[in-house]
Scaffold this motif. Sequence first.
Motif, PDB file in Angstrom:
ATOM      1  N   MET A 204      73.109  26.833  14.610  1.00  0.00           N
ATOM      2  CA  MET A 204      72.973  28.269  14.814  1.00  0.00           C
ATOM      3  C   MET A 204      72.741  28.651  16.269  1.00  0.00           C
ATOM      4  O   MET A 204      73.036  29.784  16.668  1.00  0.00           O
ATOM      5  N   GLY A 205      72.222  27.729  17.067  1.00  0.00           N
ATOM      6  CA  GLY A 205      71.887  28.084  18.445  1.00  0.00           C
ATOM      7  C   GLY A 205      70.760  29.103  18.468  1.00  0.00           C
ATOM      8  O   GLY A 205      69.886  29.129  17.596  1.00  0.00           O
ATOM      9  N   LEU A 206      70.795  29.996  19.442  1.00  0.00           N
ATOM     10  CA  LEU A 206      69.767  31.031  19.531  1.00  0.00           C
ATOM     11  C   LEU A 206      69.922  32.100  18.455  1.00  0.00           C
ATOM     12  O   LEU A 206      69.019  32.922  18.259  1.00  0.00           O
ATOM     13  N   ASP A 207      71.078  32.114  17.760  1.00  0.00           N
ATOM     14  CA  ASP A 207      71.253  33.068  16.667  1.00  0.00           C
ATOM     15  C   ASP A 207      70.254  32.853  15.547  1.00  0.00           C
ATOM     16  O   ASP A 207      70.014  33.757  14.738  1.00  0.00           O
ATOM     17  N   ILE A 208      69.654  31.674  15.483  1.00  0.00           N
ATOM     18  CA  ILE A 208      68.666  31.421  14.449  1.00  0.00           C
ATOM     19  C   ILE A 208      67.412  32.265  14.666  1.00  0.00           C
ATOM     20  O   ILE A 208      66.647  32.508  13.745  1.00  0.00           O
ATOM     21  N   LEU A 209      67.201  32.705  15.905  1.00  0.00           N
ATOM     22  CA  LEU A 209      66.053  33.550  16.226  1.00  0.00           C
ATOM     23  C   LEU A 209      66.387  35.024  16.126  1.00  0.00           C
ATOM     24  O   LEU A 209      65.520  35.834  15.820  1.00  0.00           O
TER      25      LEU A 209
ATOM     26  N   ARG B 193      73.362  30.801   2.084  1.00  0.00           N
ATOM     27  CA  ARG B 193      73.601  29.379   1.868  1.00  0.00           C
ATOM     28  C   ARG B 193      75.098  29.095   1.756  1.00  0.00           C
ATOM     29  O   ARG B 193      75.557  28.014   2.139  1.00  0.00           O
ATOM     30  N   ALA B 194      75.856  30.049   1.209  1.00  0.00           N
ATOM     31  CA  ALA B 194      77.299  29.822   1.040  1.00  0.00           C
ATOM     32  C   ALA B 194      77.988  29.642   2.383  1.00  0.00           C
ATOM     33  O   ALA B 194      78.894  28.800   2.518  1.00  0.00           O
ATOM     34  N   ASP B 195      77.580  30.433   3.379  1.00  0.00           N
ATOM     35  CA  ASP B 195      78.200  30.355   4.703  1.00  0.00           C
ATOM     36  C   ASP B 195      77.415  29.478   5.679  1.00  0.00           C
ATOM     37  O   ASP B 195      77.796  29.377   6.848  1.00  0.00           O
ATOM     38  N   ASP B 196      76.319  28.853   5.205  1.00  0.00           N
ATOM     39  CA  ASP B 196      75.445  28.073   6.090  1.00  0.00           C
ATOM     40  C   ASP B 196      75.035  28.910   7.307  1.00  0.00           C
ATOM     41  O   ASP B 196      75.094  28.461   8.452  1.00  0.00           O
ATOM     42  N   ARG B 197      74.610  30.122   7.016  1.00  0.00           N
ATOM     43  CA  ARG B 197      74.157  31.027   8.077  1.00  0.00           C
ATOM     44  C   ARG B 197      72.691  31.354   7.827  1.00  0.00           C
ATOM     45  O   ARG B 197      72.345  31.925   6.782  1.00  0.00           O
ATOM     46  N   TYR B 198      71.853  30.985   8.771  1.00  0.00           N
ATOM     47  CA  TYR B 198      70.417  31.160   8.599  1.00  0.00           C
ATOM     48  C   TYR B 198      69.827  31.786   9.866  1.00  0.00           C
ATOM     49  O   TYR B 198      69.902  31.196  10.945  1.00  0.00           O
ATOM     50  N   SER B 199      69.284  32.969   9.701  1.00  0.00           N
ATOM     51  CA  SER B 199      68.623  33.657  10.798  1.00  0.00           C
ATOM     52  C   SER B 199      67.171  33.935  10.410  1.00  0.00           C
ATOM     53  O   SER B 199      66.908  34.490   9.331  1.00  0.00           O
ATOM     54  N   LEU B 200      66.264  33.554  11.280  1.00  0.00           N
ATOM     55  CA  LEU B 200      64.839  33.737  11.027  1.00  0.00           C
ATOM     56  C   LEU B 200      64.317  35.068  11.546  1.00  0.00           C
ATOM     57  O   LEU B 200      63.104  35.288  11.552  1.00  0.00           O
ATOM     58  N   TYR B 201      65.210  35.922  11.980  1.00  0.00           N
ATOM     59  CA  TYR B 201      64.789  37.182  12.587  1.00  0.00           C
ATOM     60  C   TYR B 201      63.892  38.017  11.662  1.00  0.00           C
ATOM     61  O   TYR B 201      62.818  38.473  12.072  1.00  0.00           O
ATOM     62  N   PRO B 202      64.286  38.261  10.387  1.00  0.00           N
ATOM     63  CA  PRO B 202      63.388  39.046   9.516  1.00  0.00           C
ATOM     64  C   PRO B 202      62.032  38.380   9.321  1.00  0.00           C
ATOM     65  O   PRO B 202      60.999  39.065   9.281  1.00  0.00           O
ATOM     66  N   ALA B 203      62.020  37.044   9.189  1.00  0.00           N
ATOM     67  CA  ALA B 203      60.754  36.339   8.986  1.00  0.00           C
ATOM     68  C   ALA B 203      59.876  36.423  10.235  1.00  0.00           C
ATOM     69  O   ALA B 203      58.656  36.585  10.134  1.00  0.00           O
ATOM     70  N   ILE B 204      60.485  36.308  11.399  1.00  0.00           N
ATOM     71  CA  ILE B 204      59.716  36.411  12.642  1.00  0.00           C
ATOM     72  C   ILE B 204      59.145  37.816  12.793  1.00  0.00           C
ATOM     73  O   ILE B 204      57.969  37.991  13.148  1.00  0.00           O
TER      74      ILE B 204
END
Length: 355
Positions: free
Chosen positions: A103-108, A117-128
């Motif tokens: 994800m690189g910095l997109d994970i943040l 999960r289908a696209d293997d796209r995970y962003s922690l922005y809402p959790a942060i």
Amino acid sequence: MSDILQTVNQSETDQGTEDRLGSNLHLLAGASLAGSLVTFLVAPWLTGVFVIAFLAIVGYGWFAYQERTAKGLMFLATVSTALVLVLIIAFLFYRSAPAFEHMGLDILYADGDYWSRADDRYSLYPAIWGTVLTTILATIVAAPLGIASAIFISEIAPSWAHELMKPAVETLAGIPSIVYGFIGFTIINGYMMDNFGLNSIGSIIVVGIVVGLMALPTVASVAEDAVASVPDHMKDGAAAIGATEWQTIKSVTLPASFSGVSAAVLLGVGRAVGETMAATVILGNVMQLPEPLYNVFGNTVTLTSLIASQYGNSHGLHREALFAAGVILFITVMALSITAQFIEERMKQNLGGDV
């Protein structure tokens, strides 16, 4: 004269023999402990033999060379603690590396579909963002109440009230977080839904209030120690020039203990950042941002509740993304702890005290 010299030489010989035996015991204990670790990895069925040997050596050493054995055990405990911490950090970063690579910095910070999960796209922005909001609300609750409690217990309360309230405040820290979370979900959340017309079961403000109450004992206890550490001659000097008790607290005690009080607040914030069960129980744990972002009556997820609610059915890159959330939590709490220790050290230099 010759008898005295002979006695001294014999004593030195006995001491040298005892030192050699003690050193040999240390080597044997270290070898048996290392053997138990190695066999645990390659031949678990042999581990018990080395563990029994280590315990036998330590038992003999405790009776024959108690002082040296105690020093060796304390050194071993210290090294083990540091080693466990290093291994945890290494494992955490190792398991989270694939998620950061993917994800690189997109994970943040990434817009759109935050968690797929289908696209293997995970962003922690809402959790942060949810963690930031709940931490701010918890600090608003814990900081003023904790500081006020510390001042009252240390400076205002009579001796009988001090002896009663200080243990009571510290006892609050021992209540399990799941109990706080269940009370917040059934009482506070129900009140908010009945009187504020909330559409969702959980809300950020309820988590902030509950976690703030959970952090309150930490802030109050540490801040009370800081306030109590202010030298008496500083307070006596203020009283000598005619200052009232409140003027002394406001103009002398609080400024002098400001670093320690700040460290107490930061420790409370660290507790708020890392709280898991209360947030998991109260929040709906939906991977979305509140609209607007400052809407504390909305629903979202925190880093801790994200991990707690999804680790059971995670695998592959999904699990590595949860480890990435753990890395962010670790870095945040570590930064807060280091800052609190730095502030406490500054207070030692300013006051010349122990806290």
